[in-house]
Scaffold this active site. Structure first.
Site, PDB file in Angstrom:
ATOM      1  N   HIS A 162     -33.237   1.511 -33.273  1.00 57.45           N
ATOM      2  CA  HIS A 162     -32.290   0.644 -33.245  1.00 57.45           C
ATOM      3  C   HIS A 162     -31.000   1.415 -32.725  1.00 57.45           C
ATOM      4  O   HIS A 162     -30.165   1.080 -33.206  1.00 57.45           O
ATOM      5  CB  HIS A 162     -32.107  -0.302 -35.157  1.00 57.45           C
ATOM      6  CG  HIS A 162     -33.199  -0.181 -35.520  1.00 57.45           C
ATOM      7  ND1 HIS A 162     -33.085  -1.291 -36.824  1.00 57.45           N
ATOM      8  CD2 HIS A 162     -33.559  -1.362 -35.063  1.00 57.45           C
ATOM      9  CE1 HIS A 162     -34.350  -1.563 -36.589  1.00 57.45           C
ATOM     10  NE2 HIS A 162     -34.669  -2.286 -35.747  1.00 57.45           N
TER      11      HIS A 162
ATOM     12  N   GLU B  10     -39.458  -8.725 -32.422  1.00 53.62           N
ATOM     13  CA  GLU B  10     -38.756  -6.831 -32.203  1.00 53.62           C
ATOM     14  C   GLU B  10     -39.086  -6.034 -31.008  1.00 53.62           C
ATOM     15  O   GLU B  10     -40.740  -5.736 -30.667  1.00 53.62           O
ATOM     16  CB  GLU B  10     -37.965  -5.694 -33.114  1.00 53.62           C
ATOM     17  CG  GLU B  10     -36.947  -6.951 -33.440  1.00 53.62           C
ATOM     18  CD  GLU B  10     -36.216  -5.088 -34.828  1.00 53.62           C
ATOM     19  OE1 GLU B  10     -35.908  -4.987 -33.904  1.00 53.62           O
ATOM     20  OE2 GLU B  10     -36.860  -4.968 -35.440  1.00 53.62           O
TER      21      GLU B  10
ATOM     22  N   ASP C   1     -43.898  -3.991 -39.864  1.00 49.35           N
ATOM     23  CA  ASP C   1     -43.182  -3.625 -40.175  1.00 49.35           C
ATOM     24  C   ASP C   1     -43.135  -3.084 -41.901  1.00 49.35           C
ATOM     25  O   ASP C   1     -42.971  -2.306 -42.179  1.00 49.35           O
ATOM     26  CB  ASP C   1     -41.671  -4.207 -40.300  1.00 49.35           C
ATOM     27  CG  ASP C   1     -40.783  -4.450 -38.745  1.00 49.35           C
ATOM     28  OD1 ASP C   1     -41.513  -2.792 -38.637  1.00 49.35           O
ATOM     29  OD2 ASP C   1     -40.565  -4.565 -38.317  1.00 49.35           O
TER      30      ASP C   1
ATOM     31  N   HIS D 165     -44.978  -9.865 -34.690  1.00 52.49           N
ATOM     32  CA  HIS D 165     -42.806  -9.671 -34.679  1.00 52.49           C
ATOM     33  C   HIS D 165     -42.933  -9.381 -33.335  1.00 52.49           C
ATOM     34  O   HIS D 165     -42.983  -8.224 -33.208  1.00 52.49           O
ATOM     35  CB  HIS D 165     -42.975  -8.658 -35.924  1.00 52.49           C
ATOM     36  CG  HIS D 165     -41.634  -7.876 -35.894  1.00 52.49           C
ATOM     37  ND1 HIS D 165     -40.759  -8.569 -35.701  1.00 52.49           N
ATOM     38  CD2 HIS D 165     -40.533  -6.441 -35.957  1.00 52.49           C
ATOM     39  CE1 HIS D 165     -39.384  -8.243 -35.797  1.00 52.49           C
ATOM     40  NE2 HIS D 165     -39.276  -7.522 -35.979  1.00 52.49           N
TER      41      HIS D 165
ATOM     42  N   HIS E 270     -39.112  -8.492 -41.620  1.00 55.77           N
ATOM     43  CA  HIS E 270     -37.547  -8.475 -41.978  1.00 55.77           C
ATOM     44  C   HIS E 270     -36.752  -9.081 -40.773  1.00 55.77           C
ATOM     45  O   HIS E 270     -35.460  -9.675 -40.842  1.00 55.77           O
ATOM     46  CB  HIS E 270     -36.567  -6.690 -41.862  1.00 55.77           C
ATOM     47  CG  HIS E 270     -36.952  -6.467 -39.954  1.00 55.77           C
ATOM     48  ND1 HIS E 270     -36.147  -5.093 -40.020  1.00 55.77           N
ATOM     49  CD2 HIS E 270     -38.103  -5.799 -39.770  1.00 55.77           C
ATOM     50  CE1 HIS E 270     -36.324  -5.268 -38.813  1.00 55.77           C
ATOM     51  NE2 HIS E 270     -37.547  -5.171 -38.261  1.00 55.77           N
TER      52      HIS E 270
ATOM     53  N   ASP F  91     -40.193  -2.672 -30.317  1.00 60.46           N
ATOM     54  CA  ASP F  91     -40.799  -2.044 -30.440  1.00 60.46           C
ATOM     55  C   ASP F  91     -41.750  -2.386 -30.709  1.00 60.46           C
ATOM     56  O   ASP F  91     -43.023  -0.913 -30.717  1.00 60.46           O
ATOM     57  CB  ASP F  91     -40.321  -1.349 -32.168  1.00 60.46           C
ATOM     58  CG  ASP F  91     -39.860  -1.605 -33.480  1.00 60.46           C
ATOM     59  OD1 ASP F  91     -39.381  -3.363 -32.759  1.00 60.46           O
ATOM     60  OD2 ASP F  91     -40.049  -1.430 -34.163  1.00 60.46           O
TER      61      ASP F  91
ATOM     62  N   HIS G 247     -45.686   0.827 -37.783  1.00 64.85           N
ATOM     63  CA  HIS G 247     -45.418   2.010 -37.805  1.00 64.85           C
ATOM     64  C   HIS G 247     -45.458   3.429 -38.586  1.00 64.85           C
ATOM     65  O   HIS G 247     -46.136   3.027 -40.419  1.00 64.85           O
ATOM     66  CB  HIS G 247     -43.893   1.960 -37.884  1.00 64.85           C
ATOM     67  CG  HIS G 247     -42.620   1.899 -37.767  1.00 64.85           C
ATOM     68  ND1 HIS G 247     -42.536   1.473 -35.943  1.00 64.85           N
ATOM     69  CD2 HIS G 247     -41.890  -0.147 -37.458  1.00 64.85           C
ATOM     70  CE1 HIS G 247     -41.358   0.374 -35.555  1.00 64.85           C
ATOM     71  NE2 HIS G 247     -41.291  -0.050 -36.454  1.00 64.85           N
TER      72      HIS G 247
ATOM     73  N   TYR H 292     -37.294   4.049 -45.205  1.00 66.07           N
ATOM     74  CA  TYR H 292     -37.954   2.585 -44.463  1.00 66.07           C
ATOM     75  C   TYR H 292     -37.121   1.770 -45.227  1.00 66.07           C
ATOM     76  O   TYR H 292     -36.672   0.727 -44.446  1.00 66.07           O
ATOM     77  CB  TYR H 292     -39.055   2.334 -43.680  1.00 66.07           C
ATOM     78  CG  TYR H 292     -39.153   1.391 -43.106  1.00 66.07           C
ATOM     79  CD1 TYR H 292     -39.297   2.270 -41.713  1.00 66.07           C
ATOM     80  CD2 TYR H 292     -39.446   0.615 -43.473  1.00 66.07           C
ATOM     81  CE1 TYR H 292     -39.132   0.844 -40.848  1.00 66.07           C
ATOM     82  CE2 TYR H 292     -40.527  -0.570 -42.432  1.00 66.07           C
ATOM     83  CZ  TYR H 292     -40.055   0.031 -41.132  1.00 66.07           C
ATOM     84  OH  TYR H 292     -39.884  -1.160 -40.365  1.00 66.07           O
TER      85      TYR H 292
HETATM   86 FE1  FEO Z   1     -38.782  -4.855 -36.745  1.00 63.57          FE
HETATM   87 FE2  FEO Z   1     -40.907  -1.972 -36.594  1.00 63.57          FE
HETATM   88  O1  FEO Z   1     -39.439  -3.576 -35.739  1.00 63.57           O
END
Ligand code: FEO
Length: 395
Positions: free
Chosen positions: A23, A81, A165, A79, A146, A83, A226, A193
């Protein structure tokens, strides 16, 4: 590289041992991370999520060794984002018509990131995608876990929940399964996390877990986006989330301080002495804010029932490190925690009032007006700090 998950499901993601900040600079990843992408090969072939942009080319090259890209029937973007979606531009340059399944918010977010009009198919909770061989993907919106677009996908037959996530950790490991890794390392990364990313969304987490449990789906594996894949007692991480989502605290008092010439540090240590004198059971931890990783501090606050924050007065305010951590604290909206402030000063001494105000504004219950000390603590001031701690220790 691929790793067999179960049946016809393989992990085809990227293990990023090199990552130390995530991030941008907002999240420290002392143990690296992984971006988990999964390839399901039934009558229909499905790719669940991709990897972060810097690894996109490598990801697509590896994927090509596994499957002719044209044979991918569906892509699931749980998701948006980057990543998890960062591999899409490279992948879609090869298979531009392949449908991408995501939530309505996912479409907005993916368009916002990449400005592409890919073949989006929006899904809602309960929607099903038939994969043949008696298997299907069932989608569950995970709004605010999230992000507004977050979603999980459940594979029937193999009973795998691709949770994105949720239930993940930033933890690089070649083992990739929860039963193979060091458990202390794993759970330290899980709580970090949760504390840093999910605390703010705890009420959503509690409701969503209730909703998923009410579906009574058999879950053999939780495959997050992750870190490790939960194949051994996957319910254990769900139980942790249930506990963490309920204004979690342990019997811990965390003392955070910054110090210019050592005076506020002396105060911190003597407050700790006073607490310990009255309460030998409480876990007291001290951290110099300027020297400690901010995300590790947040994890410790998450575990605490009470925090004490100290800063000397600099100018008419507090040190920049103290202000930084208080900004983090305010954003996460911790609940059910108490606090007090302390600090040294040389003339006007605004720091304690300022810290108290910021803590109160962040939702902490102030237990007193704090304690301040003119100059470096002398014998009398040291005794006052011990007494201040002792009062806290007595509860
Ligand atoms: Fe909300 Fe692993 O990105």
């Amino acid at each position: 590289m691929k790793i067999k998950v179960k049946g016809n499901v393989d992990w085809v993601g990227k293990i990023d041992w090199d990552l130390r900040k995530f991030h941008g600079n907002e999240y420290s990843t002392h143990r690296g991370s992984t971006y988990n992408s999964y390839l399901i090969r039934e009558e229909k072939n499905v790719l669940v999520d991709t990897v972060w942009n810097p690894h996109a080319k490598e990801f697509v090259e590896n994927l090509r060794r596994e499957i002719d890209l044209d044979k991918i029937d569906f892509i699931i973007a749980n998701h948006a984002e980057s990543d998890h979606s960062g591999g899409l531009p490279e992948l879609m340059s090869h298979i531009p018509e392949t449908p991408i399944y995501c939530t309505a918010n996912g479409v907005k977010s993916l368009k916002g990131h990449y400005h592409k009009d890919w073949n989006f198919r929006t899904v809602k909770t309960g929607d099903k995608l038939d994969l043949g061989n008696g298997k299907a993907l069932v989608f569950v919106e995970m709004k605010m876990l999230h992000w507004p677009d977050s979603m999980a996908s459940y594979l029937t037959g193999d009973n795998i929940l691709f949770s994105n996530d949720a239930f993940g950790q930033h933890y690089a490991t070649e083992y990739m399964f929860n039963d193979l890794v060091d458990q202390a390392e794993l759970f330290a990364e899980c709580i970090k996390y949760y504390a840093n990313i999910l605390t703010l969304f705890s009420s959503f987490a509690a409701k969503k877990i209730d909703e998923i449990l009410a579906l009574k789906l058999p879950i053999d594996i939780i495959a997050p986006s992750h870190g490790i894949i939960w194949r051994d007692k996957p319910a254990q991480i769900v139980e942790k989330y249930i506990a963490w989502a309920q204004n979690y605290q342990e019997n811990q008092i965390t003392i955070l301080y910054d110090t210019m010439w050592g005076g506020t540090k002396i105060m911190a240590e003597n407050i700790a002495l006073g607490i310990k004198r009255e309460d030998s059971a409480v876990n007291i931890k001290l951290f110099n804010i300027s020297k400690t990783d901010k995300n590790d501090i947040i994890s410790e606050i998450f575990k605490s029932r009470l925090i004490l924050v100290g800063s000397p007065t600099i100018g008419q305010g507090i040190t920049s490190a103290s202000a930084g951590i208080l900004e983090e604290i305010e954003g996460l909206k911790f609940k059910n925690k108490k606090a007090a402030a302390f600090g040294c000063y040389g003339w006007s001494g605004e720091s304690v009032a300022k810290l108290s105000g910021l803590l109160q504004k962040s939702g902490f219950e102030l237990i007193n007006e704090g304690i301040k000390c003119l100059w470096n603590p002398d014998e009398d001031s040291v005794e006052k700090c011990i007494a201040f701690g002792a009062e806290i220790g007595r509860g």
